[in-house]
Scaffold this motif. Structure first.
Motif, PDB file in Angstrom:
ATOM      1  N   ASP A 171      41.033  31.357  54.530  1.00 39.90           N
ATOM      2  CA  ASP A 171      41.179  32.698  53.955  1.00 39.90           C
ATOM      3  C   ASP A 171      42.098  33.543  54.836  1.00 39.90           C
ATOM      4  O   ASP A 171      42.171  33.357  56.054  1.00 39.90           O
ATOM      5  CB  ASP A 171      39.826  33.412  53.862  1.00 39.90           C
TER       6      ASP A 171
ATOM      7  N   PHE B 121      53.300  35.600  52.446  1.00 36.27           N
ATOM      8  CA  PHE B 121      52.411  34.947  51.486  1.00 36.27           C
ATOM      9  C   PHE B 121      53.150  33.972  50.562  1.00 36.27           C
ATOM     10  O   PHE B 121      52.521  33.084  49.990  1.00 36.27           O
ATOM     11  CB  PHE B 121      51.633  35.995  50.695  1.00 36.27           C
TER      12      PHE B 121
ATOM     13  N   LEU C 163      49.199  41.989  45.386  1.00 38.58           N
ATOM     14  CA  LEU C 163      48.927  40.587  45.695  1.00 38.58           C
ATOM     15  C   LEU C 163      48.382  39.843  44.483  1.00 38.58           C
ATOM     16  O   LEU C 163      48.689  38.664  44.263  1.00 38.58           O
ATOM     17  CB  LEU C 163      47.946  40.488  46.863  1.00 38.58           C
ATOM     18  N   LYS C 164      47.560  40.523  43.694  1.00 46.00           N
ATOM     19  CA  LYS C 164      47.019  39.898  42.489  1.00 46.00           C
ATOM     20  C   LYS C 164      48.136  39.631  41.486  1.00 46.00           C
ATOM     21  O   LYS C 164      48.233  38.533  40.918  1.00 46.00           O
ATOM     22  CB  LYS C 164      45.952  40.808  41.866  1.00 46.00           C
TER      23      LYS C 164
ATOM     24  N   ALA D 255      51.540  30.455  50.177  1.00 43.76           N
ATOM     25  CA  ALA D 255      51.255  29.903  48.850  1.00 43.76           C
ATOM     26  C   ALA D 255      51.868  28.523  48.693  1.00 43.76           C
ATOM     27  O   ALA D 255      51.276  27.635  48.052  1.00 43.76           O
ATOM     28  CB  ALA D 255      51.774  30.849  47.772  1.00 43.76           C
TER      29      ALA D 255
ATOM     30  N   ALA E 271      46.608  35.949  43.506  1.00 44.86           N
ATOM     31  CA  ALA E 271      45.677  35.627  44.585  1.00 44.86           C
ATOM     32  C   ALA E 271      44.258  36.051  44.226  1.00 44.86           C
ATOM     33  O   ALA E 271      44.045  36.944  43.394  1.00 44.86           O
ATOM     34  CB  ALA E 271      46.119  36.330  45.868  1.00 44.86           C
ATOM     35  N   ASN E 272      43.283  35.377  44.825  1.00 48.20           N
ATOM     36  CA  ASN E 272      41.901  35.839  44.778  1.00 48.20           C
ATOM     37  C   ASN E 272      41.768  36.917  45.858  1.00 48.20           C
ATOM     38  O   ASN E 272      41.969  36.635  47.042  1.00 48.20           O
ATOM     39  CB  ASN E 272      40.939  34.686  45.062  1.00 48.20           C
TER      40      ASN E 272
ATOM     41  N   GLY F 242      45.366  27.758  46.080  1.00 46.48           N
ATOM     42  CA  GLY F 242      45.595  29.172  45.837  1.00 46.48           C
ATOM     43  C   GLY F 242      45.235  30.020  47.050  1.00 46.48           C
ATOM     44  O   GLY F 242      44.659  29.530  48.027  1.00 46.48           O
ATOM     45  N   LEU F 243      45.562  31.284  46.987  1.00 44.82           N
ATOM     46  CA  LEU F 243      45.368  32.186  48.115  1.00 44.82           C
ATOM     47  C   LEU F 243      44.081  32.995  47.976  1.00 44.82           C
ATOM     48  O   LEU F 243      43.826  33.595  46.926  1.00 44.82           O
ATOM     49  CB  LEU F 243      46.548  33.155  48.224  1.00 44.82           C
ATOM     50  N   ASN F 244      43.276  33.001  49.016  1.00 40.85           N
ATOM     51  CA  ASN F 244      42.130  33.900  49.140  1.00 40.85           C
ATOM     52  C   ASN F 244      42.490  34.963  50.176  1.00 40.85           C
ATOM     53  O   ASN F 244      42.751  34.624  51.342  1.00 40.85           O
ATOM     54  CB  ASN F 244      40.879  33.160  49.614  1.00 40.85           C
ATOM     55  N   ILE F 245      42.523  36.228  49.773  1.00 39.22           N
ATOM     56  CA  ILE F 245      42.973  37.291  50.672  1.00 39.22           C
ATOM     57  C   ILE F 245      41.966  38.438  50.687  1.00 39.22           C
ATOM     58  O   ILE F 245      41.638  38.997  49.638  1.00 39.22           O
ATOM     59  CB  ILE F 245      44.361  37.828  50.272  1.00 39.22           C
TER      60      ILE F 245
ATOM     61  N   PHE G  65      51.088  37.116  43.301  1.00 37.27           N
ATOM     62  CA  PHE G  65      50.718  35.756  43.704  1.00 37.27           C
ATOM     63  C   PHE G  65      49.515  35.214  42.946  1.00 37.27           C
ATOM     64  O   PHE G  65      49.084  34.094  43.206  1.00 37.27           O
ATOM     65  CB  PHE G  65      50.420  35.722  45.215  1.00 37.27           C
TER      66      PHE G  65
END
Length: 324
Positions: free
Chosen positions: A81, A131, A163-164, A135, A169-170, A141-144, A167
């Motif tokens: 993360d 990122f 970011l959502k 990625a 991202a989560n 996938g990305l957890n941020i 990317f």
């Protein structure tokens, strides 16, 4: 959202919000107790984010200052993360950013505080570079986790949406004493961007979460770390113990243990009695009551819709300028 993405405990989130201020001095950053407390679970690469805050001249001449850092989880509960930590107001130019209360549009197309958005825009290329590489190296996938105090909390809201969208991202959002960032539509989009993974922490006596005033609003739920309702500048401190967000957050092992409140949407019809003006006190209840009375007066006088129209026209003009 990735069901395996855990939530940062309140103390860990507060430690990240605090360490973002240490990026002004690399030696101070690595020698402090915050770094020592986090390095067991997270790796810091030593590259600090730099942004531009303040007036138009600051942006023209690109006078940058450190604005935070990014850490990556080591093997353990947050393995892989990322944590993006953004600092709050530190310099005089940051105060100009805080006061620049015009309106423009953010990544999700919604109206937001112009000063906050301008500063966030100065960070975007660094976030893009970091990122994008992350990625490309990730298979899942990305957890941020995005964290910030005060101005940093406002930037964290904007970063979460970006970011959502950029990317997919989560993302989970953690703020301490953050001001309001955008209109109700922005707050709603922020909830969607995080799948409701928002931990907006406040002290009841902190004046900063009460501004800017209408039509800016918070996401609805809030976590009240300290309940004293008298408004005082000390209630906004990140690291002081009276009360200090780092101190109060460390008293809770989870957000479930924290008293929850709701953002006031100024729905009540309130009329103030001038003869009873001396009853007013510097408390959050009175601050909200006065705000509700102002909106009631504007609505009754027929000026509310005119102000809304002016704001909408300003927003449309800003959008046209950005498209040119």
């Amino acid at each position: 959202m990735n069901s395996q993405m855990r939530t940062l405990p309140p103390e860990i989130a507060a430690m990240f919000a605090s360490i973002a201020y240490k990026t002004f001095n690399k030696e101070d950053f690595t020698s402090g107790t915050l770094y020592q407390g986090l390095k067991g679970q997270f790796h810091f690469d030593g590259n600090y984010l730099k942004g531009v805050s303040g007036s138009v001249l600051e942006r023209i001449f690109k006078h940058t200052t450190p604005f935070g850092c990014i850490a990556k989880g080591k093997p353990g509960p947050f393995d892989g993360d990322f944590v993006l930590a953004l600092r709050g107001t530190e310099k005089k130019r940051d105060i100009i950013t805080d006061l620049h209360c015009g309106v423009n549009t953010c990544a999700n197309g919604q109206p937001v505080h112009a000063g906050f958005n301008n500063t966030f825009n100065s960070l975007k290329q660094q976030l893009e570079d970091y990122f994008k590489l992350a990625a490309s190296q990730s298979k899942t996938g990305l957890n941020i986790h995005v964290v910030g105090h005060s101005l940093g909390g406002a930037l964290a809201n904007l970063a979460t949406n970006w970011l959502k969208k950029h990317f997919n991202a989560n993302v989970k959002l953690y703020t301490f004493g953050a001001p309001r960032v955008g209109y109700p539509s922005f707050a709603l989009k922020t909830v969607y961007a995080t799948d409701n993974g928002i931990y907006r922490c406040v002290h009841a006596g902190d004046p900063v979460p009460l501004v800017p005033v209408w039509p800016f609003v918070h996401t609805e739920d809030e976590y009240i770390l300290h309940g004293a309702p008298t408004i005082t500048a000390k209630a906004h401190s990140m690291t002081e113990e009276t009360p200090g967000y780092l101190h109060t957050a460390s008293c809770f092992k989870s957000y479930a243990a924290i008293n929850k409140g709701k953002e006031s949407r100024l729905r009540r019809q309130v009329k103030l009695d001038y003869d009873k003006r001396l009853q007013a006190r510097p408390t959050t209840r009175w601050a909200r009551t006065i705000g509700e009375a102002i909106i009631t007066h504007l609505h009754a006088s027929g000026r509310l819709h005119a102000i809304q129209a002016d704001i909408s026209n300003t927003l449309r003009f800003t959008i046209k300028l950005q498209k040119c």
